[in-house]
Motif scaffolding. Structure first.
Motif, PDB file in Angstrom:
ATOM      1  N   ARG A 157       4.537  12.812   8.416  1.00  0.00           N
ATOM      2  CA  ARG A 157       4.153  13.799   7.399  1.00  0.00           C
ATOM      3  C   ARG A 157       4.452  13.290   5.993  1.00  0.00           C
ATOM      4  N   LEU A 158       5.523  12.534   5.852  1.00  0.00           N
ATOM      5  CA  LEU A 158       5.798  11.907   4.555  1.00  0.00           C
ATOM      6  C   LEU A 158       4.729  10.869   4.221  1.00  0.00           C
ATOM      7  N   LEU A 159       4.309  10.093   5.212  1.00  0.00           N
ATOM      8  CA  LEU A 159       3.273   9.085   4.992  1.00  0.00           C
ATOM      9  C   LEU A 159       1.960   9.719   4.547  1.00  0.00           C
ATOM     10  N   PHE A 160       1.654  10.900   5.105  1.00  0.00           N
ATOM     11  CA  PHE A 160       0.407  11.587   4.782  1.00  0.00           C
ATOM     12  C   PHE A 160       0.552  12.472   3.545  1.00  0.00           C
ATOM     13  N   MET A 161       1.751  12.503   2.998  1.00  0.00           N
ATOM     14  CA  MET A 161       2.031  13.314   1.811  1.00  0.00           C
ATOM     15  C   MET A 161       1.897  14.808   2.072  1.00  0.00           C
ATOM     16  N   ALA A 162       2.116  15.208   3.339  1.00  0.00           N
ATOM     17  CA  ALA A 162       2.212  16.630   3.657  1.00  0.00           C
ATOM     18  C   ALA A 162       3.605  17.149   3.328  1.00  0.00           C
ATOM     19  N   LEU A 163       4.558  16.230   3.147  1.00  0.00           N
ATOM     20  CA  LEU A 163       5.921  16.548   2.713  1.00  0.00           C
ATOM     21  C   LEU A 163       6.284  15.634   1.554  1.00  0.00           C
ATOM     22  N   LYS A 164       7.235  16.094   0.747  1.00  0.00           N
ATOM     23  CA  LYS A 164       7.819  15.247  -0.280  1.00  0.00           C
ATOM     24  C   LYS A 164       9.259  14.957   0.107  1.00  0.00           C
ATOM     25  N   PRO A 165       9.757  13.767  -0.204  1.00  0.00           N
ATOM     26  CA  PRO A 165      11.120  13.428   0.189  1.00  0.00           C
ATOM     27  C   PRO A 165      12.144  14.251  -0.585  1.00  0.00           C
ATOM     28  N   THR A 166      13.285  14.478   0.051  1.00  0.00           N
ATOM     29  CA  THR A 166      14.395  15.141  -0.639  1.00  0.00           C
ATOM     30  C   THR A 166      15.016  14.208  -1.657  1.00  0.00           C
TER      31      THR A 166
ATOM     32  N   MET B 159       0.826  -1.207   0.000  1.00  0.00           N
ATOM     33  CA  MET B 159       0.000   0.000   0.000  1.00  0.00           C
ATOM     34  C   MET B 159       0.863   1.261   0.000  1.00  0.00           C
ATOM     35  N   ILE B 160       1.856   1.286   0.899  1.00  0.00           N
ATOM     36  CA  ILE B 160       2.806   2.398   0.941  1.00  0.00           C
ATOM     37  C   ILE B 160       4.206   1.808   0.996  1.00  0.00           C
ATOM     38  N   ARG B 161       5.105   2.348   0.161  1.00  0.00           N
ATOM     39  CA  ARG B 161       6.469   1.814   0.076  1.00  0.00           C
ATOM     40  C   ARG B 161       7.482   2.942   0.079  1.00  0.00           C
ATOM     41  N   PHE B 162       8.462   2.861   0.976  1.00  0.00           N
ATOM     42  CA  PHE B 162       9.586   3.789   1.035  1.00  0.00           C
ATOM     43  C   PHE B 162      10.839   3.069   0.542  1.00  0.00           C
ATOM     44  N   GLU B 163      11.586   3.700  -0.353  1.00  0.00           N
ATOM     45  CA  GLU B 163      12.846   3.134  -0.823  1.00  0.00           C
ATOM     46  C   GLU B 163      13.951   4.185  -0.726  1.00  0.00           C
ATOM     47  N   ASN B 164      14.881   3.965   0.210  1.00  0.00           N
ATOM     48  CA  ASN B 164      16.050   4.831   0.379  1.00  0.00           C
ATOM     49  C   ASN B 164      15.668   6.312   0.476  1.00  0.00           C
ATOM     50  N   VAL B 165      14.668   6.586   1.285  1.00  0.00           N
ATOM     51  CA  VAL B 165      14.144   7.949   1.409  1.00  0.00           C
ATOM     52  C   VAL B 165      15.029   8.786   2.331  1.00  0.00           C
ATOM     53  N   GLY B 166      15.317   9.999   1.878  1.00  0.00           N
ATOM     54  CA  GLY B 166      16.000  10.978   2.708  1.00  0.00           C
ATOM     55  C   GLY B 166      15.186  12.251   2.759  1.00  0.00           C
ATOM     56  N   LEU B 167      15.285  12.979   3.883  1.00  0.00           N
ATOM     57  CA  LEU B 167      14.540  14.231   4.032  1.00  0.00           C
ATOM     58  C   LEU B 167      15.408  15.240   4.764  1.00  0.00           C
ATOM     59  N   ARG B 168      15.469  16.444   4.211  1.00  0.00           N
ATOM     60  CA  ARG B 168      16.108  17.555   4.907  1.00  0.00           C
ATOM     61  C   ARG B 168      15.232  18.790   4.747  1.00  0.00           C
ATOM     62  N   TYR B 169      15.332  19.690   5.697  1.00  0.00           N
ATOM     63  CA  TYR B 169      14.609  20.953   5.631  1.00  0.00           C
ATOM     64  C   TYR B 169      15.594  22.041   5.194  1.00  0.00           C
ATOM     65  N   GLY B 170      15.312  22.661   4.048  1.00  0.00           N
ATOM     66  CA  GLY B 170      16.192  23.701   3.556  1.00  0.00           C
ATOM     67  C   GLY B 170      17.581  23.162   3.276  1.00  0.00           C
ATOM     68  N   MET B 171      18.582  23.900   3.760  1.00  0.00           N
ATOM     69  CA  MET B 171      19.976  23.502   3.560  1.00  0.00           C
ATOM     70  C   MET B 171      20.531  22.770   4.774  1.00  0.00           C
ATOM     71  N   GLY B 172      19.670  22.406   5.720  1.00  0.00           N
ATOM     72  CA  GLY B 172      20.126  21.738   6.931  1.00  0.00           C
ATOM     73  C   GLY B 172      20.508  20.291   6.684  1.00  0.00           C
ATOM     74  N   PRO B 173      20.972  19.607   7.722  1.00  0.00           N
ATOM     75  CA  PRO B 173      21.333  18.191   7.591  1.00  0.00           C
ATOM     76  C   PRO B 173      20.091  17.329   7.384  1.00  0.00           C
TER      77      PRO B 173
ATOM     78  N   GLY C 169      15.075   9.652  -2.846  1.00  0.00           N
ATOM     79  CA  GLY C 169      14.443   8.354  -2.673  1.00  0.00           C
ATOM     80  C   GLY C 169      13.036   8.322  -3.247  1.00  0.00           C
ATOM     81  N   LEU C 170      12.362   7.205  -3.046  1.00  0.00           N
ATOM     82  CA  LEU C 170      11.038   6.959  -3.635  1.00  0.00           C
ATOM     83  C   LEU C 170      10.021   6.630  -2.561  1.00  0.00           C
ATOM     84  N   ILE C 171       8.866   7.274  -2.641  1.00  0.00           N
ATOM     85  CA  ILE C 171       7.706   6.888  -1.828  1.00  0.00           C
ATOM     86  C   ILE C 171       6.561   6.606  -2.783  1.00  0.00           C
ATOM     87  N   LYS C 172       6.003   5.411  -2.693  1.00  0.00           N
ATOM     88  CA  LYS C 172       4.828   5.074  -3.492  1.00  0.00           C
ATOM     89  C   LYS C 172       3.652   4.829  -2.557  1.00  0.00           C
TER      90      LYS C 172
END
Length: 219
Positions: free
Chosen positions: A46-55, A1-15, A57-60
């Motif tokens: 928030r990624l699961l709810f699609m309120a954010l997009k990953p920096t 139903m939901i799949r994460f593959e090598n997902v990374g997330l950063r806010y702005g230029m932060g780590p 990787g893949l989310i399906k």
């Protein structure tokens, strides 16, 4: 139903706050998401709810790449996911019944089509006698159950619950957990973000543990 593959997330230029996250949410599954404060649980939800997009990787979600879902398609996909927020987000000027019915009103449904379903659901969560009062007179536990009912009224395939027992006493926490377990038995996949280890010990469920932005899975 939901799949994460090598997902990374950063806010702005932060780590990166999430690094190389890979896991799947299977149909009719039950899992806890846990980890220390600041580990990234809210960001993952928030990624699961699609309120954010990953920096990266893949989310399906339901076969669609969330990074390329159009704004026109997004509401229909999101409706397949119910969310229980930690702060309830009930509207004070509406009754319990009206708060729970709100997602259906937004969809343009006529009250005659949904009234019986809303009443039945309120009874199921133990609020049958409180449907005509406003949130100001509800206890914390009653508000939590109203928020759960609102998340369920559209019959989502996945339910995300962010610290759903964080503001209630242990007996009510156990009652809420039983609601989630019953919901799962009826076919909904459940993901509960929590710090409450005593809650997690009450059911044999998969644990997704975040630490320093990385995920470890315990089946």
């Amino acid at each position: 139903m939901i799949r994460f593959e090598n997902v990374g997330l950063r806010y702005g230029m932060g780590p990166e706050v999430l690094r190389d996250i890979s896991f799947r949410i299977e149909p009719q599954s039950f899992q806890f998401l846990t980890g220390p404060s600041g580990a990234g649980k809210t960001s993952l939800m928030r990624l699961l709810f699609m309120a954010l997009k990953p920096t990266r990787g893949l989310i399906k979600a339901f076969g669609k790449d969330t990074a390329t879902i159009s704004q026109r398609e997004l509401p229909a996909v999101r409706r397949r996911i119910g969310v229980v927020f930690q702060d309830f987000r009930l509207l004070d000027h509406l009754t319990t019944y009206e708060n729970v019915a709100l997602p259906l009103r937004v969809l343009g449904r006529e009250e005659a089509q949904y009234r019986a379903d809303v009443i039945e659901l309120l009874k199921w969560v133990g609020l049958g006698e409180r449907m005509h009062v406003q949130p100001q007179v509800l206890s914390g536990g009653e508000k939590q159950r109203a928020a759960i009912a609102r998340a369920l009224i559209t019959k989502p395939e996945v339910l995300l619950a962010d610290e759903p027992t964080g503001n209630v006493d242990p007996p009510l926490a156990r009652r809420l957990l039983r609601l989630f377990i019953e919901l799962n038995r009826l076919g909904t996949s459940v993901i509960i973000a929590t710090h409450d280890f005593s809650l997690m010990e009450q059911i044999d469920a998969r644990r997704l543990v975040l630490a320093d932005g990385r995920l470890t899975i315990y089946e």
